[in-house]
Design a protein around this motif. Sequence first.
Motif, PDB file in Angstrom:
ATOM      1  N   LYS A 100       4.439  13.635  -6.093  1.00 31.58           N
ATOM      2  CA  LYS A 100       3.016  13.304  -5.990  1.00 31.58           C
ATOM      3  C   LYS A 100       2.760  12.279  -7.079  1.00 31.58           C
ATOM      4  CE  LYS A 100      -1.441  15.612  -5.617  1.00 31.58           C
ATOM      5  NZ  LYS A 100      -2.082  16.934  -5.543  1.00 31.58           N
ATOM      6  N   SER A 101       2.262  11.094  -6.673  1.00 28.79           N
ATOM      7  CA  SER A 101       2.055   9.995  -7.617  1.00 28.79           C
ATOM      8  C   SER A 101       0.597   9.581  -7.626  1.00 28.79           C
ATOM      9  CB  SER A 101       2.912   8.788  -7.221  1.00 28.79           C
ATOM     10  OG  SER A 101       4.267   9.142  -7.166  1.00 28.79           O
ATOM     11  N   PHE A 102       0.088   9.336  -8.817  1.00 36.99           N
ATOM     12  CA  PHE A 102      -1.296   8.908  -9.020  1.00 36.99           C
ATOM     13  C   PHE A 102      -1.253   7.455  -9.497  1.00 36.99           C
ATOM     14  CE2 PHE A 102      -0.917  13.387  -9.471  1.00 36.99           C
ATOM     15  CZ  PHE A 102      -2.088  13.947  -8.983  1.00 36.99           C
ATOM     16  N   LEU A 103      -1.730   6.546  -8.658  1.00 34.70           N
ATOM     17  CA  LEU A 103      -1.698   5.119  -8.971  1.00 34.70           C
ATOM     18  C   LEU A 103      -3.105   4.601  -9.202  1.00 34.70           C
ATOM     19  CD1 LEU A 103       0.809   5.650  -6.779  1.00 34.70           C
ATOM     20  CD2 LEU A 103       1.215   3.306  -7.481  1.00 34.70           C
ATOM     21  N   VAL A 104      -3.214   3.642 -10.109  1.00 27.00           N
ATOM     22  CA  VAL A 104      -4.507   3.099 -10.502  1.00 27.00           C
ATOM     23  C   VAL A 104      -4.495   1.592 -10.304  1.00 27.00           C
ATOM     24  CG1 VAL A 104      -6.137   2.809 -12.421  1.00 27.00           C
ATOM     25  CG2 VAL A 104      -4.823   4.941 -12.199  1.00 27.00           C
ATOM     26  N   HIS A 105      -5.567   1.091  -9.672  1.00 27.72           N
ATOM     27  CA  HIS A 105      -5.780  -0.356  -9.556  1.00 27.72           C
ATOM     28  C   HIS A 105      -6.212  -0.818 -10.943  1.00 27.72           C
ATOM     29  CE1 HIS A 105      -8.015  -3.896  -7.610  1.00 27.72           C
ATOM     30  NE2 HIS A 105      -6.731  -4.149  -7.574  1.00 27.72           N
ATOM     31  N   PHE A 106      -5.462  -1.736 -11.533  1.00 26.56           N
ATOM     32  CA  PHE A 106      -5.604  -2.020 -12.959  1.00 26.56           C
ATOM     33  C   PHE A 106      -5.675  -3.516 -13.223  1.00 26.56           C
ATOM     34  CE2 PHE A 106      -3.998  -2.146 -17.378  1.00 26.56           C
ATOM     35  CZ  PHE A 106      -4.763  -1.149 -17.941  1.00 26.56           C
ATOM     36  N   ASP A 107      -6.583  -3.897 -14.095  1.00 24.97           N
ATOM     37  CA  ASP A 107      -6.709  -5.287 -14.539  1.00 24.97           C
ATOM     38  C   ASP A 107      -6.042  -5.374 -15.914  1.00 24.97           C
ATOM     39  OD1 ASP A 107      -7.679  -7.646 -15.883  1.00 24.97           O
ATOM     40  OD2 ASP A 107      -9.248  -7.777 -14.346  1.00 24.97           O
ATOM     41  N   TYR A 108      -4.895  -6.030 -15.965  1.00 25.67           N
ATOM     42  CA  TYR A 108      -4.143  -6.117 -17.221  1.00 25.67           C
ATOM     43  C   TYR A 108      -4.844  -6.979 -18.259  1.00 25.67           C
ATOM     44  CZ  TYR A 108      -0.196  -3.491 -15.447  1.00 25.67           C
ATOM     45  OH  TYR A 108       0.593  -2.476 -14.969  1.00 25.67           O
ATOM     46  N   ALA A 109      -5.596  -7.979 -17.826  1.00 21.11           N
ATOM     47  CA  ALA A 109      -6.320  -8.820 -18.789  1.00 21.11           C
ATOM     48  C   ALA A 109      -7.418  -8.014 -19.485  1.00 21.11           C
ATOM     49  CB  ALA A 109      -6.922 -10.035 -18.085  1.00 21.11           C
ATOM     50  N   LEU A 110      -8.110  -7.182 -18.722  1.00 22.68           N
ATOM     51  CA  LEU A 110      -9.187  -6.358 -19.282  1.00 22.68           C
ATOM     52  C   LEU A 110      -8.684  -5.028 -19.847  1.00 22.68           C
ATOM     53  CD1 LEU A 110     -11.860  -6.881 -16.479  1.00 22.68           C
ATOM     54  CD2 LEU A 110     -11.731  -8.046 -18.706  1.00 22.68           C
ATOM     55  N   GLN A 111      -7.446  -4.679 -19.473  1.00 27.40           N
ATOM     56  CA  GLN A 111      -6.846  -3.405 -19.883  1.00 27.40           C
ATOM     57  C   GLN A 111      -7.697  -2.208 -19.451  1.00 27.40           C
ATOM     58  OE1 GLN A 111      -3.669  -2.604 -21.620  1.00 27.40           O
ATOM     59  NE2 GLN A 111      -3.438  -4.502 -20.461  1.00 27.40           N
ATOM     60  N   LYS A 112      -8.113  -2.246 -18.170  1.00 27.42           N
ATOM     61  CA  LYS A 112      -8.878  -1.113 -17.643  1.00 27.42           C
ATOM     62  C   LYS A 112      -8.754  -1.061 -16.123  1.00 27.42           C
ATOM     63  CE  LYS A 112     -13.413  -3.184 -16.979  1.00 27.42           C
ATOM     64  NZ  LYS A 112     -14.838  -3.010 -17.231  1.00 27.42           N
ATOM     65  N   SER A 113      -9.077   0.094 -15.590  1.00 31.11           N
ATOM     66  CA  SER A 113      -9.058   0.261 -14.141  1.00 31.11           C
ATOM     67  C   SER A 113     -10.209  -0.517 -13.520  1.00 31.11           C
ATOM     68  CB  SER A 113      -9.148   1.740 -13.771  1.00 31.11           C
ATOM     69  OG  SER A 113     -10.368   2.290 -14.214  1.00 31.11           O
TER      70      SER A 113
END
Length: 128
Positions: A100-113
Motif C-alpha cells: 500500500k503506497s501513499f503518493l503526494v503530488h509535490f512541487d519541488y520548487a515550493l517544497q510542498k504538496s
Amino acid sequence: MLEYHLTPRFNDTDALGHINNASYSTWFEEARRSIFEIFNPGLDPKNWNLIIARAEIDYLAQGQYQKEVLIKTSLEKIGNSSFVLLQEAIQVNQVICKAKSFLVHFDYALQKSVPIPSEIKVELEKIK
C-alpha cells in the motif's frame, strides 16, 4: 487495474535462495511507471512532481527465481493532493507480497504538496 509482468533475476535473490525483501519495493515502483507518466509524460526528472510519503509491505510467501511475477496495481483512494495505491505481486497463482503506497503530488520548487489537477484525477480513476 494495471498489470506489469517481470521475471525475477538472479540478483533479486538472497543467500537463502528466495526473492530478497528489498526487490519488491523496486518491482512495485517499476509497476507504478504508467502512473508516473500520467503526472509527468516523458518522465523528465526536471519536471518530477510526485513523492512517496509512505509504503506498507506485507510479505506473504517466498518468491522464487526465474518464475514470472505479475504485479497488479489499483487505486484505493484519491484525495486533494495525494492518492493511495494497492499492489500485489503474484507468482504461480499465489499472492506472495502486497503493498500500500501513499503518493503526494509535490512541487519541488515550493517544497510542498499541491492539488492534483482534475484531468489527472480522471485518469487515476480509470485504474480502480
